[in-house]
Design a protein around this motif. Structure first.
Motif, PDB file in Angstrom:
ATOM      1  N   TYR A 129     -25.179  24.865 -43.500  1.00  0.00           N
ATOM      2  CA  TYR A 129     -24.892  23.485 -43.106  1.00  0.00           C
ATOM      3  C   TYR A 129     -23.387  23.219 -43.155  1.00  0.00           C
ATOM      4  O   TYR A 129     -22.818  22.653 -42.228  1.00  0.00           O
ATOM      5  N   LEU A 130     -22.754  23.632 -44.236  1.00  0.00           N
ATOM      6  CA  LEU A 130     -21.311  23.419 -44.359  1.00  0.00           C
ATOM      7  C   LEU A 130     -20.540  24.182 -43.284  1.00  0.00           C
ATOM      8  O   LEU A 130     -19.539  23.693 -42.756  1.00  0.00           O
ATOM      9  N   GLN A 131     -20.998  25.371 -42.949  1.00  0.00           N
ATOM     10  CA  GLN A 131     -20.315  26.156 -41.928  1.00  0.00           C
ATOM     11  C   GLN A 131     -20.465  25.549 -40.538  1.00  0.00           C
ATOM     12  O   GLN A 131     -19.504  25.492 -39.777  1.00  0.00           O
ATOM     13  N   VAL A 132     -21.656  25.092 -40.202  1.00  0.00           N
ATOM     14  CA  VAL A 132     -21.918  24.624 -38.843  1.00  0.00           C
ATOM     15  C   VAL A 132     -21.467  23.194 -38.631  1.00  0.00           C
ATOM     16  O   VAL A 132     -20.750  22.883 -37.677  1.00  0.00           O
ATOM     17  N   VAL A 133     -21.851  22.304 -39.516  1.00  0.00           N
ATOM     18  CA  VAL A 133     -21.608  20.883 -39.296  1.00  0.00           C
ATOM     19  C   VAL A 133     -20.190  20.482 -39.675  1.00  0.00           C
ATOM     20  O   VAL A 133     -19.521  19.772 -38.941  1.00  0.00           O
TER      21      VAL A 133
END
Length: 173
Positions: A129-133
């Motif tokens: 989530y942290l990487q994508v969003v």
């Protein structure tokens, strides 16, 4: 005559045949055979599958070192859980014969490995989530052991109370 037959039927229901020499309990499909078949399939697919993930590490060259460590932790916790399946299969086919303490320890071990798997998947989801969003790579720069050691310890500490729960379900007194 009906009363005597009723008494003898009640007496047979209260006997513990598991200690009778040569007695082989007849298990019904719902209480013994169905769980045995399902657990056997899980073991036959899961055990070699997790070993293959640990040894072969498929497509791991495209992952960050944290993702690799999380996937390895997931495979190890699943493999450890799989190691207890033969004991559960035996207990479904026969009654539990290795004592209450071993029942509690094996159950605690299974609960710990399942919770480690759940926490690992949760941590993997947060990382993704942290990487994508948010396009943040801050979690990737944390050393894996600083996340995995507390994760395994949290599962073991939070589940210690399961060692004190009475497991009378498995014992036919």
């Amino acid at each position: 005559i009906y009363y005597n037959n009723l008494l003898s039927a009640q007496h047979l229901n209260t006997l513990n045949f598991s200690s009778t020499p040569g007695y082989s309990p007849i298990t019904s499909w719902s209480t013994g055979m169905a769980p045995t078949v399902v657990l056997s399939i899980c073991f036959l697919m899961g055990f070699p599958g997790n070993i293959a993930v640990i040894i072969l590490k498929p497509n791991w060259e495209n992952m960050s070192s944290l993702s690799q460590s999380l996937m390895l932790s997931l495979a190890v916790s699943d493999l450890l859980c799989m190691l207890t399946i033969p004991v559960w299969i035996y207990s479904f086919l026969n009654s539990w014969m290795i004592g209450e303490t071993s029942c509690k320890l094996i159950t605690y071990f299974v609960y710990c490995t399942i919770h480690v798997s759940l926490l690992t998947v949760t941590l993997l989801s947060v990382q993704r989530y942290l990487q994508v969003v948010h396009l943040q790579r801050s979690l990737n720069q944390v050393e894996a052991w600083k996340l995995l050691v507390p994760l395994w310890l949290a599962a073991m500490i939070l589940l210690w109370c399961s060692l004190f729960v009475t497991m009378s379900f498995w014992f036919k007194l």
